[in-house]
Design an enzyme around this catalytic site. Structure first.
Site, PDB file in Angstrom:
ATOM      1  N   VAL A  61       0.809  -1.304   0.138  1.00  0.00           N
ATOM      2  CA  VAL A  61      -0.133   0.048  -0.010  1.00  0.00           C
ATOM      3  C   VAL A  61       0.732   1.353   0.114  1.00  0.00           C
ATOM      4  CG1 VAL A  61      -1.987  -1.137   1.015  1.00  0.00           C
ATOM      5  CG2 VAL A  61      -0.414  -0.063   2.417  1.00  0.00           C
ATOM      6  N   SER A 136      -7.783   3.730  15.080  1.00  0.00           N
ATOM      7  CA  SER A 136      -7.473   3.097  16.543  1.00  0.00           C
ATOM      8  C   SER A 136      -8.161   4.135  17.369  1.00  0.00           C
ATOM      9  CB  SER A 136      -6.126   2.849  16.710  1.00  0.00           C
ATOM     10  OG  SER A 136      -5.679   2.673  17.964  1.00  0.00           O
ATOM     11  N   TYR A 149       2.783   5.529  16.217  1.00  0.00           N
ATOM     12  CA  TYR A 149       1.435   5.078  15.872  1.00  0.00           C
ATOM     13  C   TYR A 149       0.194   6.051  16.255  1.00  0.00           C
ATOM     14  CZ  TYR A 149      -2.507   1.387  15.894  1.00  0.00           C
ATOM     15  OH  TYR A 149      -3.368   0.836  15.516  1.00  0.00           O
ATOM     16  N   SER A 152       0.231   8.627  13.604  1.00  0.00           N
ATOM     17  CA  SER A 152      -0.285   8.247  12.439  1.00  0.00           C
ATOM     18  C   SER A 152      -1.792   8.341  12.316  1.00  0.00           C
ATOM     19  CB  SER A 152       0.247   7.003  11.981  1.00  0.00           C
ATOM     20  OG  SER A 152      -0.309   5.946  12.959  1.00  0.00           O
ATOM     21  N   LYS A 153      -2.393   7.549  13.479  1.00  0.00           N
ATOM     22  CA  LYS A 153      -3.699   7.487  13.606  1.00  0.00           C
ATOM     23  C   LYS A 153      -4.595   8.728  13.852  1.00  0.00           C
ATOM     24  CE  LYS A 153      -3.785   2.780  12.883  1.00  0.00           C
ATOM     25  NZ  LYS A 153      -4.429   2.178  11.572  1.00  0.00           N
TER      26      LYS A 153
END
Ligand code: NDP
Length: 251
Positions: A61, A136, A149, A152-153
């Site tokens: 991706v 998330s 993380y 990013s979310k």
């Protein structure tokens, strides 16, 4: 069935939540493009699907957005739904940040989603389709020690809301699910070994108000809802699937 005659691209369909999404969407009648890098795992997902058409799309991706769209169109001729599920975790907070790992997490969880959504959007405009992003609870609230993380979310959640606004008047819906802890390979993939994992799991159980972690199917059912016309007046929504965890004070 809520997704009969709908062509759905599911990224990260080779494992965990993505494989469960494929199963639930197949049950709902969807035709599937199963995207991932691990061919054997994609074949295992496909083998578990009953009574539906599915195409395996071996792709990364972070760099293969156009190829994913082209292979799906060549096989099925249209795209109704994009499920951006592929994602990876990162380790650590700012003080011990590995900037190469930060780049990899942002590339997969954010940039890859943006590239694929951009490539799919012209086709969703034709079908008045939908996007469901798998974010998330770490997008909604901060967790110390999961910097890459969480960043990013959180950015992914803003992307969801912005694209929802940009496309609402043209009949395309864009939403996300925001799961709490779900047992999959994602934690072990960042090198959490057995002894450590039991502690991680126990802390996760204790930190969800419902006193347990989630199951892949609980996330997949929510994705199926948001992908279908049952959610026809819902766009720009972030749906927590987290046993109440998003309500807690950050700790
Ligand atoms: P898994 O590790 O089980 O699955 C991750 C999937 O992402 C795999 O199918 C993998 O496919 C795919 N993937 C990763 N990088 C790429 C890439 N560059 N190109 C194509 N596919 C890629 O994790 P989960 O099922 O747990 O995670 C799925 C999503 O759910 C992620 O977005 C994650 O952030 C989110 N999530 C998970 C939670 C959890 O506790 N498990 C909690 C909250 C959110 P392959 O290896 O074949 O490339």
């Amino acid at each position: 069935m809520s997704l009969s005659n709908k062509v759905v691209i599911v990224t990260g369909a080779s494992s965990g939540i993505g494989a469960a999404i494929a199963q639930v969407l197949a049950r709902e009648g969807a035709t599937l493009a199963l995207v991932g890098r691990n061919v054997a795992n994609l074949e295992a997902t496909k083998k578990n699907l009953k009574g539906t058409q599915a195409e395996i799309v071996v792709a990364d991706v972070t760099k293969d957005a156009d190829a994913i769209v082209q292979q799906t169109l060549a096989k099925f001729g249209r795209i109704d739904v994009l499920v951006n599920n592929a994602g990876i975790l990162g380790k650590g907070g700012l003080i011990d940040l590995d900037i190469e790992e930060f780049d990899a997490v942002l590339n997969t969880n954010l940039r890859g989603v943006i590239l694929l959504t951009k490539a799919v959007l012209p086709h969703l405009l034709k079908t008045k389709g939908a996007v469901v992003n798998v974010s998330s609870c770490a997008g909604i609230r901060p967790f110390a020690g999961a910097l890459s993380y969480g960043v990013s979310k959180a950015a992914l959640d803003q992307f969801t809301k912005i694209v929802a606004l940009e496309t609402a008047s043209q009949g395309v819906r864009v939403n996300s699910v925001n799961p709490g802890f779900v047992v999959t390979n994602i934690h072990r993939n960042i090198g959490i070994v057995d002894e450590e994992y039991n502690g991680v799991l126990q802390r996760a159980i204790n930190s969800h108000p419902m006193g347990r972690v989630g199951d892949v199917t609980e996330v997949a059912e929510a994705v199926a809802f948001l992908a279908s016309s049952k959610a026809s007046f819902t766009t720009g929504a972030l749906l927590p699937i987290d046993g109440g965890k998003n309500n807690l004070t950050p700790r």
